[in-house]
Design an enzyme around this catalytic site. Structure first.
Site, PDB file in Angstrom:
ATOM      1  N   SER A  48     -62.208   6.975 -84.259  1.00  0.00           N
ATOM      2  CA  SER A  48     -62.510   7.483 -82.680  1.00  0.00           C
ATOM      3  C   SER A  48     -61.316   8.421 -82.869  1.00  0.00           C
ATOM      4  CB  SER A  48     -62.669   5.792 -81.586  1.00  0.00           C
ATOM      5  OG  SER A  48     -63.520   5.276 -81.582  1.00  0.00           O
ATOM      6  N   ASN A  49     -60.446   8.122 -83.211  1.00  0.00           N
ATOM      7  CA  ASN A  49     -59.902   9.055 -83.135  1.00  0.00           C
ATOM      8  C   ASN A  49     -59.724  10.259 -84.010  1.00  0.00           C
ATOM      9  OD1 ASN A  49     -56.573   8.169 -81.419  1.00  0.00           O
ATOM     10  ND2 ASN A  49     -57.735   6.842 -82.089  1.00  0.00           N
ATOM     11  N   LYS A 172     -64.692  -4.087 -86.574  1.00  0.00           N
ATOM     12  CA  LYS A 172     -63.448  -3.376 -86.193  1.00  0.00           C
ATOM     13  C   LYS A 172     -63.775  -3.977 -84.598  1.00  0.00           C
ATOM     14  CE  LYS A 172     -60.742   0.188 -84.316  1.00  0.00           C
ATOM     15  NZ  LYS A 172     -60.740   1.872 -84.909  1.00  0.00           N
ATOM     16  N   ILE A 215     -57.299  -2.181 -87.431  1.00  0.00           N
ATOM     17  CA  ILE A 215     -57.437  -0.058 -87.699  1.00  0.00           C
ATOM     18  C   ILE A 215     -56.992  -0.170 -86.352  1.00  0.00           C
ATOM     19  CG2 ILE A 215     -59.466   1.112 -88.831  1.00  0.00           C
ATOM     20  CD1 ILE A 215     -60.933  -1.083 -89.918  1.00  0.00           C
TER      21      ILE A 215
END
Length: 310
Positions: A48-49, A172, A215
């Site tokens: 997502s980053n 995750k 993560i």
């Protein structure tokens, strides 16, 4: 049978752009090298980053290739590259998994589609992930992050059902649900299905509950401190680990309040000598010259000083 990534600290790396929103390759390479020197076990490209949804297929593949090549050329062949391959259709997700394999990723991390949440029944979610795993040439992990999947939050029963697939090897959990994490770690050995905390503020608690590590976005800023925390726990030094965990929990909260992806880029570019603050719209950039106007920034400066002292 497919295997999960090894336990450790993984980073959903931010991707640096220039003023034209094109890849800033020197900055991307500098970031990858600093993360690797910081001791990370692997780099997640297009988490997502990593602004995956803002990239073309060609750019997504290029970013994976660049990460793998930079690691190899810098002597970090042992650092894994995981690729986020989530997309809105099953067909496109399968294509991205194949692209990820071609580009050098060892594993794929797959979000649940979110364009039509009313259509995403539990049965449909399970069908989607199984079809992707059937087709993927690399092992797949389930990415549960309700914030970016229109509120869809897979429960432990759903993830446990998916964990029985021979090519689904982990998850995750960015939902922050410790009960879910613990239920999954006590249902499957981490050598077969690895559960990673998706946030730094749950790192040590997750390890105590049997997770394979984390993560987490904050690793972009503080890779050495995350590695230090992980190693303290592995050495059995729980008291010191929990003292550091408390500071890291405050830092995790602070980086989110500074501005998410834009905040991470602003802090990294200000303190570590590479990169700019550019993001792709509609994300909002954070002005690194105005960071001190944010009440949470002073604590981040303290943590960065600790990072640089290691």
């Amino acid at each position: 049978m497919s295997s999960p990534p090894p336990p450790g600290i993984y980073v959903p790396a931010v991707l640096f752009f220039d003023e034209n929103e094109e890849f800033d390759i020197p900055a991307i390479q500098g970031h990858i090298r600093r993360l690797a020197h910081g001791g990370v076990t692997g780099i997640l490209v297009q988490g997502s980053n990593g602004e995956a949804q803002h990239l073309s297929h060609e750019e997504r593949k290029e970013a994976i290739q660049l990460t793998r090549k930079t690691l190899d050329d810098s002597g970090f062949q042992n650092v894994l590259v995981i690729a986020g391959t989530g997309a809105q259709s099953t067909r496109e997700t399968k294509k991205l998994c194949a692209d990820a394999k071609d580009a050098g990723a060892s594993h794929a991390l797959v979000l649940t589609p979110s364009t039509w949440p009313p259509q995403m029944s539990i049965e449909n979610i399970i069908r989607f992930h199984r079809e992707v795993a059937d087709a993927s040439p690399i092992p797949v992990m389930i990415y549960n992050f309700p914030v970016v999947t229109a509120g869809q939050d897979l429960d432990s029963d759903t993830i446990a059902t998916l964990a029985q697939h021979p090519n689904i090897v982990g998850t995750k959990l960015s939902c922050g649900n410790m009960g879910k994490l613990h239920r999954l770690t006590t249902s499957f050995p981490k050598s077969e299905f690895a559960v990673y905390a998706g946030r730094t503020d749950l790192l040590t608690q997750g390890l105590i509950s049997g997770s394979a590590g984390s993560i987490a976005a904050l690793v972009n800023v503080l890779p050495k401190l995350h590695t230090r925390l992980y190693n303290l726990y592995q050495e059995g030094n729980l008291k010191e680990a929990m003292e550091l965990q408390g500071k890291m929990a405050h830092a995790d909260w602070a980086i989110g309040r500074i501005g998410g992806i834009g905040g991470v880029k602003a802090v990294v570019s200000k303190h570590f000598g590479y990169g700019n603050t550019f993001v792709r719209g509609p994300l909002k950039a954070v002005d690194s010259e105005k960071l001190r106007e944010n009440k949470h920034y002073a604590f981040m400066e303290e943590m960065i000083a600790l990072e640089k002292a290691l």
